[in-house]
Design a protein around this motif. Structure first.
Motif, PDB file in Angstrom:
ATOM      1  N   ASP A 131       0.815  -1.179  -0.084  1.00  0.00           N
ATOM      2  CA  ASP A 131       0.030   0.076   0.165  1.00  0.00           C
ATOM      3  C   ASP A 131       0.871   1.330  -0.061  1.00  0.00           C
ATOM      4  O   ASP A 131       0.653   2.260  -0.658  1.00  0.00           O
ATOM      5  CB  ASP A 131      -1.152   0.020   1.079  1.00  0.00           C
TER       6      ASP A 131
ATOM      7  N   ARG B  72       2.276   1.754  -3.416  1.00  0.00           N
ATOM      8  CA  ARG B  72       1.459   2.387  -4.500  1.00  0.00           C
ATOM      9  C   ARG B  72       1.285   3.526  -4.188  1.00  0.00           C
ATOM     10  O   ARG B  72       1.030   4.733  -5.259  1.00  0.00           O
ATOM     11  CB  ARG B  72       0.025   1.407  -4.157  1.00  0.00           C
ATOM     12  N   GLN B  73       1.227   4.038  -2.940  1.00  0.00           N
ATOM     13  CA  GLN B  73       0.920   5.620  -2.569  1.00  0.00           C
ATOM     14  C   GLN B  73       2.169   6.461  -3.072  1.00  0.00           C
ATOM     15  O   GLN B  73       1.878   7.549  -3.419  1.00  0.00           O
ATOM     16  CB  GLN B  73       0.564   5.777  -1.172  1.00  0.00           C
TER      17      GLN B  73
ATOM     18  N   VAL C 131       4.027   5.733  -5.641  1.00  0.00           N
ATOM     19  CA  VAL C 131       4.152   5.917  -7.095  1.00  0.00           C
ATOM     20  C   VAL C 131       2.926   7.169  -7.257  1.00  0.00           C
ATOM     21  O   VAL C 131       3.299   8.046  -8.161  1.00  0.00           O
ATOM     22  CB  VAL C 131       3.580   4.753  -7.690  1.00  0.00           C
ATOM     23  N   SER C 132       1.630   6.936  -6.588  1.00  0.00           N
ATOM     24  CA  SER C 132       0.815   7.812  -6.839  1.00  0.00           C
ATOM     25  C   SER C 132       1.167   9.221  -6.425  1.00  0.00           C
ATOM     26  O   SER C 132       0.599  10.363  -7.136  1.00  0.00           O
ATOM     27  CB  SER C 132      -0.570   7.641  -6.589  1.00  0.00           C
ATOM     28  N   GLY C 133       1.993   9.385  -5.513  1.00  0.00           N
ATOM     29  CA  GLY C 133       2.232  10.712  -4.744  1.00  0.00           C
ATOM     30  C   GLY C 133       3.707  11.233  -5.385  1.00  0.00           C
ATOM     31  O   GLY C 133       4.037  12.256  -4.986  1.00  0.00           O
ATOM     32  N   GLY C 134       4.442  10.659  -6.521  1.00  0.00           N
ATOM     33  CA  GLY C 134       5.546  11.010  -7.052  1.00  0.00           C
ATOM     34  C   GLY C 134       6.861  10.710  -6.128  1.00  0.00           C
ATOM     35  O   GLY C 134       7.757  11.342  -6.552  1.00  0.00           O
TER      36      GLY C 134
END
Length: 394
Positions: free
Chosen positions: A276, A279-280, A282-285
């Motif tokens: 988790d 994944r965060q 990646v989505s948060g840069g």
């Protein structure tokens, strides 16, 4: 303005070529590549025209000379200026021969050609089977013991898990007592891990470039290590360099990272929490997936283009994973094994580390006594995958 030191002169060592009978490089051409063509053929029901293209590739690489890519093949222009066409495959540099073999394999299977087979990874069946293995569940469940270890033991365990990711008997097999994983793993011929952590801890958290190697179970510990760097603030961001297309059987692509993230988050316990967070990230840069055409080039990193050089130059540390990246980092040449790693990587534009299990002849940075003992052992220690190194040049 300062400039990086040049790569060691070519006359310091000869390039690894395929021609020597009985050599590791020759065995790759004579045995591994034909076996791989057969594995690929059996794994996917390719139509007759693609089967014939595989036959042609096998005939060329085992009995013929190096033929150019067809002019109509997408990206063929990147290979036009090479000097090895018309030579026997056994007479060209090993790194170039391997790289061109994989490029021609993709051409034979129409990976880049618009149509029904475009974008179909010929190695996906192998990667998927490894990632789905029940052994991976056992490995991921071992992460539940991670929080109970001292911080330094957590660091060392995850670093060595990334180093030995191709060894299913090591992986995340974490220490339950005072004896650390590093003390239970033989075959570590160079260990600059203290220098690696110091390089990250003496600077403000910045960007760490992690140049990935293989997909599947070998990529999982790399991702967990990236999570460790981010959660402990050794890195403000991790740039994970991946291959832009399938390469060297199991080299990691973006699709492979996504498959690994799905595998981790579908697990239980601490593994799912790590998944988790990743994944965060990646989505948060903070975990950046990056590809570059040079990642599949048949050249050492000494010839990297300016934009890739700038990327590595801006990193607090670049970590090169695996055997192929090592060969490209120091140059695929017959260096004396005692050649200093810092000398072989002097051209590199920033601090660099290598996490590598030895699977080919090239090696640098070993102590003379270590080389003497290994040579006297009678083992094929350079190519067996039973020895490894952690090397750092700050």
């Amino acid at each position: 303005m300062t400039h990086p030191s040049p790569a060691p002169a070519a006359e310091d060592s000869a390039p690894v070529v395929v021609s020597t009978a009985g050599s590791f490089a020759r065995s790759v051409l004579d045995e591994r590549h034909p076996a791989l063509i057969e594995r690929v053929r059996r794994a996917t029901p390719y139509p007759p025209e693609l089967q014939r293209a595989l036959d042609t590739l096998l005939e060329e690489t085992t009995k013929g000379v190096v033929e150019r890519l067809d002019d109509g093949e997408p990206g063929a222009e990147r290979w036009r200026d090479e000097s090895h066409y018309g030579q026997r495959w056994t007479d060209v540099p090993f790194l170039w021969a391997e790289s061109f073999f994989y490029r021609k394999l993709l051409a034979a299977l129409r990976y880049f050609t618009p149509g029904p087979w475009q974008g179909i990874d010929p190695f996906a069946p192998f990667k998927g089977a490894e990632l789905a293995s029940p052994k991976v569940d056992d490995e991921l469940s071992a992460l539940d013991r991670l929080p109970g270890l001292p911080e330094r033991e957590q660091d060392r365990t995850l670093l060595l898990s990334s180093l030995w990711g191709n060894r299913a008997d090591l992986g995340f097999q974490l220490s339950a007592g005072a004896e650390g994983l590093g003390e239970r793993v033989p075959g570590l011929v160079v260990d600059d891990s203290v220098t690696l952590w110091e390089a990250l801890e003496t600077a403000e958290p910045g960007k760490v470039c992690l140049v990935a190697d293989n997909a599947g179970p070998e990529l999982l510990p790399d991702l967990v290590l990236a999570d460790r760097l981010l959660t402990t603030r050794r890195a403000a961001s991790v740039v994970l360099h991946l291959k832009p297309y399938p390469y060297y059987i199991s080299d990691a692509t973006t699709a492979d990272v996504l498959a690994c993230l799905d595998r981790i988050t579908a697990a239980a316990g601490n593994a799912a929490e790590i998944g988790d967070r990743l994944r965060q990230a990646v989505s948060g840069g903070r975990l950046i997936l990056r590809t570059h055409p040079f990642s599949c080039a048949p050249h050492p990193y000494a010839r990297m283009p300016a934009d890739l050089r700038a990327d590595f130059a801006s990193a607090t540390l670049t970590v090169m994973k695996g055997d192929l990246n090592y060969r490209r980092l120091v140059g695929d040449r017959h260096w004396p094994a005692t050649t200093p790693f810092a000398e072989a990587t002097a051209y590199f534009p920033g601090p660099v580390a290598a996490l590598r299990t030895l699977k080919s002849d090239v090696v640098t940075g070993l102590a003379p006594r270590t080389v003497a003992d290994l040579d006297a052992s009678g083992e094929t220690w350079r190519t067996s995958g039973t020895h490894a190194l952690i090397q750092v040049r700050t």
